[in-house]
Scaffold this motif. Structure first.
Motif: not given
Length: 338
Positions: A195, A103, A123, A222, A125
């Motif tokens: 992720d 990240t 992305d 992310e 989490q």
């Protein structure tokens, strides 16, 4: 006089430091091999096959860079790294670049002295739980045990989420995704968090993936992407524009099937510049004119790489979502090749 001497010393020191920091491109060329840091194993992103050959979405970026620089997408030494060891491996020079679902954050960019060259996957989490747990929301996880990789932004996001929602949890630290998967399946933790793409990848390897649920909450941003060391802009340019070449190729309709001929058959000047049949972009970076064509030929454009490794027709089953081209409502966007 004293000021001049001091200034001169500082200038020499600065130049020496710059010279020491720079030179990764020359090192890779002289070595004839790219040392690329990857994860220890995340199916679809970076993992060795049965014959020990590395493949995956992140691996494809490494191979594209090797092809752009060395003309050979197989001229790569893949170095497995964990959440804890990845940054040391890069800063020490053990690897030339890191392509490991990492990240892009302020502190990593500024304080750890790395340069993120772009985003190859947007992305966030998420959480995975056994269906048998009967949980439909992350906010119902009060008191849960949570498997979490150490040395990651995931740890910090998890603490923020539970604190914000005034619920508690017990962390179960793991070093690698493989260890996290093992602990989760063994019942050592109620929840596995990382992720969302990593959760989809992990679930796809289970004997009964349908027995596990990805909860709806995405609790963070992310932006994942490759990174290099500060202070070597020439090398950073090479990795950055190789990634951009894969992204631009999809937008422009350049594929692994037509890359060898479209550069001379098209009337589109940007395609010509991208593939080196017009202009001097390769020369500007110290590469061959057809560096972009070589990078694309290895695994195709961004869309081809996505579809082959993690797309909806694979066991990972990820939709493009935010990772669609900007022309299709996504965030994917390359600066112009001109």
């Amino acid at each position: 006089m004293k000021k001049s001497v001091i200034f001169g010393a500082l200038t020499v020191a600065g130049l020496a430091a710059g010279a020491a920091a720079a030179g990764t491109l020359d090192d890779v060329k002289a070595r004839g091999k790219l040392n690329c840091g990857v994860t220890t194993g995340l199916v679809g992103f970076a993992a060795p096959d049965a014959d020990g050959n590395w493949e995956g979405f992140d691996v494809s970026v490494c191979r594209a860079v090797a092809a752009a620089v060395l003309g050979d997408g197989n001229a790569v030494e893949f170095v497995p790294t964990t959440g804890k060891t990845r940054f040391t491996a890069l800063s020490s020079g053990e690897i030339d670049m890191l392509a490991r679902n990492t990240t892009w954050t302020f502190s990593r960019d500024v304080d750890l002295k790395f340069t993120f060259v772009g985003v190859n996957y947007y992305d966030g989490q998420g959480f995975m739980v056994p269906k048998a747990l009967g949980v439909s929301s992350a906010k119902d996880l009060d008191g849960a045990t949570v498997c979490i990789q150490t040395g990651t932004t995931t740890e910090l996001n998890l603490a923020d989420f539970f604190r914000t929602n005034n619920i508690s949890y017990e962390p179960v630290p793991v070093e690698t995704n493989a260890e996290g998967q093992q602990q989760y399946l063994a019942g050592a933790c109620d929840v596995y968090t990382t992720d969302a793409s990593g959760l989809a990848s992990t679930r796809a390897t289970f004997e009964a993936p349908g027995d596990h649920t990805l909860l709806p909450e995405i609790i963070s941003k992310e932006p994942l992407g490759p990174l290099v060391r500060h202070g070597d802009d020439e090398w950073g340019d090479v990795v950055r524009w190789t990634l951009n070449a894969l992204i631009a190729a999809e937008e422009l309709g350049v594929t692994s099937a037509n890359v060898s001929e479209i550069g001379t058959s098209t009337n589109n000047p940007e395609i010509k510049r991208l593939l080196g049949t017009e202009g001097t972009l390769g020369e500007m970076m110290g590469l061959d004119a057809d560096w972009g064509a070589k990078a694309i030929a290895v695994g195709g454009n961004y869309g081809e790489i996505f579809a082959k490794n993690i797309g909806e027709e694979t066991p990972i089953g990820l939709a493009r979502g935010l990772n669609a081209q900007w022309t299709n409502g996504g965030l994917l966007y390359s600066p112009p090749f001109r």
